[in-house]
Scaffold this motif. Sequence first.
Motif, PDB file in Angstrom:
ATOM      1  N   ASP A  33      45.825  27.592  46.079  1.00 59.29           N
ATOM      2  CA  ASP A  33      46.959  28.377  45.605  1.00 59.29           C
ATOM      3  C   ASP A  33      46.736  28.779  44.158  1.00 59.29           C
ATOM      4  OD1 ASP A  33      48.802  28.905  47.542  1.00 59.29           O
ATOM      5  OD2 ASP A  33      49.541  26.819  47.558  1.00 59.29           O
ATOM      6  N   THR A  34      47.515  29.735  43.697  1.00 59.94           N
ATOM      7  CA  THR A  34      47.380  30.180  42.309  1.00 59.94           C
ATOM      8  C   THR A  34      47.494  28.990  41.365  1.00 59.94           C
ATOM      9  OG1 THR A  34      48.385  32.267  42.906  1.00 59.94           O
ATOM     10  CG2 THR A  34      48.356  31.723  40.555  1.00 59.94           C
ATOM     11  N   GLY A  35      46.498  28.860  40.466  1.00 58.57           N
ATOM     12  CA  GLY A  35      46.539  27.802  39.448  1.00 58.57           C
ATOM     13  C   GLY A  35      45.971  26.478  39.898  1.00 58.57           C
ATOM     14  N   ASP A  36      45.651  26.322  41.175  1.00 59.20           N
ATOM     15  CA  ASP A  36      45.104  25.040  41.651  1.00 59.20           C
ATOM     16  C   ASP A  36      43.801  24.701  40.920  1.00 59.20           C
ATOM     17  OD1 ASP A  36      47.106  24.635  43.428  1.00 59.20           O
ATOM     18  OD2 ASP A  36      45.901  24.887  45.256  1.00 59.20           O
ATOM     19  N   VAL A  37      43.523  23.409  40.859  1.00 56.76           N
ATOM     20  CA  VAL A  37      42.261  22.952  40.285  1.00 56.76           C
ATOM     21  C   VAL A  37      41.375  22.485  41.434  1.00 56.76           C
ATOM     22  CG1 VAL A  37      41.186  21.133  38.895  1.00 56.76           C
ATOM     23  CG2 VAL A  37      43.240  22.272  38.057  1.00 56.76           C
ATOM     24  N   PHE A  61      37.281  35.830  41.489  1.00 61.30           N
ATOM     25  CA  PHE A  61      38.220  35.264  42.454  1.00 61.30           C
ATOM     26  C   PHE A  61      38.164  36.017  43.788  1.00 61.30           C
ATOM     27  CE2 PHE A  61      40.279  34.242  38.282  1.00 61.30           C
ATOM     28  CZ  PHE A  61      39.915  32.914  38.281  1.00 61.30           C
ATOM     29  N   LYS A  62      36.972  36.044  44.338  1.00 62.53           N
ATOM     30  CA  LYS A  62      36.812  36.641  45.673  1.00 62.53           C
ATOM     31  C   LYS A  62      35.603  36.009  46.359  1.00 62.53           C
ATOM     32  CE  LYS A  62      33.708  40.299  44.419  1.00 62.53           C
ATOM     33  NZ  LYS A  62      33.079  41.496  44.677  1.00 62.53           N
ATOM     34  N   VAL A  63      35.585  36.082  47.677  1.00 64.15           N
ATOM     35  CA  VAL A  63      34.359  35.726  48.397  1.00 64.15           C
ATOM     36  C   VAL A  63      33.989  36.876  49.327  1.00 64.15           C
ATOM     37  CG1 VAL A  63      34.291  33.191  48.426  1.00 64.15           C
ATOM     38  CG2 VAL A  63      35.753  34.358  50.030  1.00 64.15           C
ATOM     39  N   LYS A 105      43.104  33.363  45.285  1.00 65.96           N
ATOM     40  CA  LYS A 105      44.097  33.222  44.210  1.00 65.96           C
ATOM     41  C   LYS A 105      43.387  32.624  42.991  1.00 65.96           C
ATOM     42  CE  LYS A 105      47.879  33.026  47.384  1.00 65.96           C
ATOM     43  NZ  LYS A 105      47.723  32.122  48.550  1.00 65.96           N
ATOM     44  N   PRO A 106      43.777  33.053  41.794  1.00 63.73           N
ATOM     45  CA  PRO A 106      43.098  32.531  40.602  1.00 63.73           C
ATOM     46  C   PRO A 106      43.206  31.008  40.525  1.00 63.73           C
ATOM     47  CG  PRO A 106      44.552  34.347  40.025  1.00 63.73           C
ATOM     48  CD  PRO A 106      44.827  34.016  41.464  1.00 63.73           C
ATOM     49  N   PHE A 107      42.083  30.356  40.296  1.00 65.40           N
ATOM     50  CA  PHE A 107      42.049  28.887  40.265  1.00 65.40           C
ATOM     51  C   PHE A 107      41.122  28.435  39.148  1.00 65.40           C
ATOM     52  CE2 PHE A 107      37.766  27.995  41.867  1.00 65.40           C
ATOM     53  CZ  PHE A 107      37.398  29.251  42.311  1.00 65.40           C
ATOM     54  N   THR A 108      41.110  27.136  38.913  1.00 62.77           N
ATOM     55  CA  THR A 108      40.191  26.567  37.921  1.00 62.77           C
ATOM     56  C   THR A 108      39.203  25.672  38.641  1.00 62.77           C
ATOM     57  OG1 THR A 108      41.908  26.526  36.237  1.00 62.77           O
ATOM     58  CG2 THR A 108      40.016  25.097  35.867  1.00 62.77           C
ATOM     59  N   LEU A 109      37.925  25.928  38.405  1.00 60.10           N
ATOM     60  CA  LEU A 109      36.907  25.041  38.967  1.00 60.10           C
ATOM     61  C   LEU A 109      36.504  24.029  37.899  1.00 60.10           C
ATOM     62  CD1 LEU A 109      34.871  24.293  41.213  1.00 60.10           C
ATOM     63  CD2 LEU A 109      33.275  25.863  40.159  1.00 60.10           C
TER      64      LEU A 109
END
Length: 348
Positions: A105-109, A133-135, A153-157
């Motif tokens: 989800d948006t913001g997930d780590v 933010f795509k595959v 959705k934009p996330f943090t890796l």
Amino acid sequence: MARETIIAAGSNGPEDEQFNTALRPHSLDECIGSPELMEKLRIAITAARQRSEPMEHVMLHGPPGLGKTTLAYVIAHEMGATIKVTSGPALTRPSDLIGILTNLDTGDVLFIDEIHRLTPAVEEYIYPAMEDFKVDFVVDSGMHSRTINLPLKPFTLIGATTRAGMLSPPLRTRFGIAHHLEFWSDEDLARRVRMTADMLKIAYDDDAILTIARRARGTPRIANRLVRRCRDFAQVKGDGRLTPKAVNAALNLEGIDLLGLDDLDRKFLGIIIDIYRGGPVGIEAAAATLGEEVDTLVDVVEPFLLQRGLLARTRRGRSVTLKAYDHLGLPAPADDRPDAPLFGDPPA
Ligand code: ADP
């Protein structure tokens, strides 16, 4: 074996993992560690929150047990985000990774431990995921094949690795923040030991805390384990209180010496001295002689010995230092042996 029960900086199974999880701090304020790193993270987190964006991707590297997973959880907590945890070896096929990415989800780590062990086929999907933010993936083959572009959705890796050197350059450059975790100072470890003893409601003398800290190999995960061992000892042999006497006796019983070295550390130094005349020796040869995995020696054993100046790594292999002879109570070699033969392979 001592390393598995005490010194192994990695996890020791579900019970140990549960214990570790229970002792993890949740917020940056509770975290022990370099004030510079905490400040850097605090700024990055605050800035991202102010912009209502996910935080930049973060790479944490350093030996096991120093706090990479903890920091990942703390960052997620501070961001008010959900964390999903996986590891390089668990993502064997691209579809494993795509499944996880498309469920974020948006913001997930997303925390990927041992990220250096991703296969190239899987890693390829990470680049566009991190950057745009795509595959993109290809379905069907031959004339029916088509590329499907899935927005994420934009996330943090957050990636963690014990081997920064094994990361491919394209992956490494895609992290906005990279930090190397160093072995902890005795002072920081003492804070951790005190925190653990307080959480476990163990009574202690201050000197006992410092003794455990000094013998914990610079590693908070080991410090936590030693507290448990000392607690057991104090409970059975004393009145349950951690005193310097009880702690020293408990650690001696576990074969942990004053520098925090255990049997395997001493055996590793010992075979280099006995079999390879002090080195240099290639790591493969040393591992074979010891009957240990190369990875264990490189990830767990060597970093601490190098940091404490007991071992030196040269282009020709590993050599023990005079300090190691001294620590093991052995006479130093008579000369500096400029003609010392090269044993085994050169280091990686
Ligand atoms: P890694 O992921 O590098 O193997 P962990 O994050 O599992 O290491 O850390 C091991 C243990 O060390 C944690 O369970 C926690 O108790 C302690 N620890 C790690 N980092 C911190 C920190 N910054 N402050 C306090 N305790 C920490």
